[in-house]
Design a protein around this motif. Sequence first.
Motif, PDB file in Angstrom:
ATOM      1  N   PHE A  25       0.894  -1.113  -0.072  1.00  0.00           N
ATOM      2  CA  PHE A  25       0.217  -0.033   0.138  1.00  0.00           C
ATOM      3  C   PHE A  25       1.084   1.244  -0.105  1.00  0.00           C
ATOM      4  CE2 PHE A  25      -4.083   1.703   2.256  1.00  0.00           C
ATOM      5  CZ  PHE A  25      -3.728   3.099   2.022  1.00  0.00           C
ATOM      6  N   GLN A 143      -0.944  -0.087   9.765  1.00  0.00           N
ATOM      7  CA  GLN A 143      -0.449   1.339   9.403  1.00  0.00           C
ATOM      8  C   GLN A 143       1.008   1.502   9.325  1.00  0.00           C
ATOM      9  OE1 GLN A 143      -2.075   4.118   8.513  1.00  0.00           O
ATOM     10  NE2 GLN A 143      -0.886   5.425   8.703  1.00  0.00           N
ATOM     11  N   ILE A 146       2.134   0.429   6.416  1.00  0.00           N
ATOM     12  CA  ILE A 146       1.985   1.561   5.336  1.00  0.00           C
ATOM     13  C   ILE A 146       2.876   2.658   5.361  1.00  0.00           C
ATOM     14  CG2 ILE A 146       0.351   3.194   4.465  1.00  0.00           C
ATOM     15  CD1 ILE A 146      -1.871   1.866   5.344  1.00  0.00           C
ATOM     16  N   ILE A 150       6.047   3.749   2.704  1.00  0.00           N
ATOM     17  CA  ILE A 150       6.123   5.208   2.105  1.00  0.00           C
ATOM     18  C   ILE A 150       7.425   5.537   2.172  1.00  0.00           C
ATOM     19  CG2 ILE A 150       5.514   7.549   2.537  1.00  0.00           C
ATOM     20  CD1 ILE A 150       2.638   6.604   3.346  1.00  0.00           C
ATOM     21  N   GLN A 253     -10.113  11.220   7.586  1.00  0.00           N
ATOM     22  CA  GLN A 253      -8.824  10.605   7.605  1.00  0.00           C
ATOM     23  C   GLN A 253      -8.129  11.391   6.292  1.00  0.00           C
ATOM     24  OE1 GLN A 253      -7.365   7.082   5.828  1.00  0.00           O
ATOM     25  NE2 GLN A 253      -6.286   6.162   7.506  1.00  0.00           N
ATOM     26  N   GLN A 254      -8.662  11.457   5.252  1.00  0.00           N
ATOM     27  CA  GLN A 254      -8.351  12.103   4.007  1.00  0.00           C
ATOM     28  C   GLN A 254      -8.411  13.717   4.037  1.00  0.00           C
ATOM     29  OE1 GLN A 254      -6.467  10.285   1.966  1.00  0.00           O
ATOM     30  NE2 GLN A 254      -6.729   8.669   3.090  1.00  0.00           N
ATOM     31  N   ASN A 259      -2.462  13.418   2.788  1.00  0.00           N
ATOM     32  CA  ASN A 259      -1.950  13.061   1.495  1.00  0.00           C
ATOM     33  C   ASN A 259      -1.533  14.435   0.664  1.00  0.00           C
ATOM     34  OD1 ASN A 259      -1.567  10.419   1.804  1.00  0.00           O
ATOM     35  ND2 ASN A 259      -3.548  10.221   1.296  1.00  0.00           N
ATOM     36  N   ASN A 288       6.823  10.055  10.242  1.00  0.00           N
ATOM     37  CA  ASN A 288       5.478   9.192  10.257  1.00  0.00           C
ATOM     38  C   ASN A 288       5.646   7.786  10.759  1.00  0.00           C
ATOM     39  OD1 ASN A 288       2.958   8.687   9.257  1.00  0.00           O
ATOM     40  ND2 ASN A 288       3.834   8.244   7.009  1.00  0.00           N
ATOM     41  N   PHE A 348      -1.141  12.817  13.119  1.00  0.00           N
ATOM     42  CA  PHE A 348      -1.894  12.044  12.194  1.00  0.00           C
ATOM     43  C   PHE A 348      -1.371  10.632  12.596  1.00  0.00           C
ATOM     44  CE2 PHE A 348      -2.023   9.269   8.451  1.00  0.00           C
ATOM     45  CZ  PHE A 348      -3.476   9.230   8.103  1.00  0.00           C
ATOM     46  N   GLY A 353      -4.436   7.819  11.372  1.00  0.00           N
ATOM     47  CA  GLY A 353      -3.672   6.940  10.645  1.00  0.00           C
ATOM     48  C   GLY A 353      -4.046   5.638  11.140  1.00  0.00           C
ATOM     49  N   TRP A 357      -8.196   2.208  10.725  1.00  0.00           N
ATOM     50  CA  TRP A 357      -8.261   1.036  10.593  1.00  0.00           C
ATOM     51  C   TRP A 357      -8.759   0.127  11.638  1.00  0.00           C
ATOM     52  CZ3 TRP A 357      -7.819   1.237   5.655  1.00  0.00           C
ATOM     53  CH2 TRP A 357      -6.890   2.214   4.966  1.00  0.00           C
ATOM     54  N   ASN A 384      -9.534  10.750  -1.479  1.00  0.00           N
ATOM     55  CA  ASN A 384      -8.008  10.798  -1.267  1.00  0.00           C
ATOM     56  C   ASN A 384      -7.746  11.229  -2.804  1.00  0.00           C
ATOM     57  OD1 ASN A 384      -5.236  10.074  -1.804  1.00  0.00           O
ATOM     58  ND2 ASN A 384      -5.518   8.107  -0.900  1.00  0.00           N
TER      59      ASN A 384
HETATM   60  C1  BGC Z   1      -3.715   6.536   4.829  1.00  0.00           C
HETATM   61  C2  BGC Z   1      -3.242   6.974   3.443  1.00  0.00           C
HETATM   62  C3  BGC Z   1      -1.919   7.766   3.982  1.00  0.00           C
HETATM   63  C4  BGC Z   1      -1.284   6.929   5.107  1.00  0.00           C
HETATM   64  C5  BGC Z   1      -0.086   7.757   5.522  1.00  0.00           C
HETATM   65  C6  BGC Z   1      -2.980   5.796   5.786  1.00  0.00           C
HETATM   66  O1  BGC Z   1      -3.502   5.491   6.877  1.00  0.00           O
HETATM   67  O2  BGC Z   1      -4.950   5.794   4.257  1.00  0.00           O
HETATM   68  O3  BGC Z   1      -3.988   7.705   2.668  1.00  0.00           O
HETATM   69  O4  BGC Z   1      -1.173   7.948   2.896  1.00  0.00           O
HETATM   70  O5  BGC Z   1      -1.779   6.711   6.015  1.00  0.00           O
HETATM   71  O6  BGC Z   1       0.988   7.067   6.409  1.00  0.00           O
END
Ligand code: BGC
Length: 443
Positions: A25, A143, A146, A150, A253-254, A259, A288, A348, A353, A357, A384
């Motif tokens: 993701f 998360q 995720i 990134i 969240q968005q 983002n 993050n 966040f 974040g 979930w 998003n």
């Molecule tokens: C969000 C993503 C975001 C990411 C950042 C996720 O929980 O759904 O849109 O880019 O967190 O860490």
Amino acid sequence: MRKKEQLSPYGHFVVFVVAFGGILFGYNTGIISGALVFISPAFQLSTVQEGMVVSLILLGALFGALSAGFFADRIGRKNTLFLTALLFMLGTLIIATADTYSQLLWGRCIGGLALGLVSVVSPLYLGETAPPHYRGRCVSLFQLFIALGILCAYITAVAFAPEQRWRPLFVIGAVPALLQFIAIFLIPETPIFSAASGKYPLAKRTLTQLRLDKAWEADLPKMQHKHKMSLKACFKKNMLYVIAIGALLSIFQQITGINAIIYYTPKIFAVSGISNTLIATLAIGVINTLATVVSLWLMDIAGRRRLLLIGVSGMLISLAVLAWAFLSNSVFIDKIAVACLMVFVASFAISFGPVTWVILSEIFPLKIRGAAIAISLVLNWLSNYALALTFPQLITHLGGGTMFAIFAGIALLALYFVYSMIPETKGKTLEEIETLVNTGKFR
Ligand code: BGC
């Protein structure tokens, strides 16, 4: 008071394999800004075509999320995970070998479908597998992956930048998908899904393998009902209430702007007059990730509601200060921008974040779980997509000050929503939460 159940070593492995989908993701959403710098001249893309390459994955994700509830309920959680890993591999390989613009678009679309599926099925699987007192931690691990994905994307893009080669960036993305695909052979169907399909002995066997003790035996009578998954049930009053919570959580969240920062950090830093945008961008990725580790630790101690209240307040304050710094043309704008974005991202990472979930995996009764998580995630991807598409124009036309003031206003609304609608779910079993929802006491 229910005893705290421990996961067995095998249970930890299963949670790790499923949460690992977060890497796919994060990597697939994070890699494009770095790759585009080289893809664009190689394919002689116009600005509109660039926008399509960036945003098509989000549209694909929207359709992936839309179909995820159907797949998760019909072919099961585990098989949907297989499908997801396969689509991720296919999408990245199509892009890595693309010779034409349309092949690029196909690759992004297929990757997007996988993204939408994984965003629904991973929290669903983790929530149904984890013991109640560790559920927050297990789902938050998604998360964390995720955030790591990134960060890996940022680092890979920087590492390959001097060579000006973009294909390896996508080949690398196929590796975790292949690893996950192989590992899925070693995990079971979730015990709750097995029980809901009438396979009680299998559900019992799986729970015995996943947990070290047997406190789950108390939940068996409630689990031993064949459940027919039903979209119609979504329209009952108590269900509509939890669906509204899931939908608002996903949208907030968005639209609080995460983002805008994750996808466009270099642009925001450039507007603030920072010269070394590369280091500053990497720093955002590191913060993050680190803050998500903190949230993982706190999720089952402080609780979801408290983390949301603290984190969203932090987001609100950092956005308001940033807006003020831009609007008053502060001479310290570069330093203030770095500090505020760091605070924003950390806030966040301990709130919207991971908690989104976690709560999505908990609040929906089994009958509607697959469909309701999918509805929430469709709205998440739609928000998003809308933001990714409009943010570059908005910040150019409105300026940083007005843009961040708008985000601050939205964060204030988000805080009010959390305060008035989000109940605490820490430590409760999914069956207990389901009873609260069905009797209208989930407030
Ligand atoms: C969000 C993503 C975001 C990411 C950042 C996720 O929980 O759904 O849109 O880019 O967190 O860490």
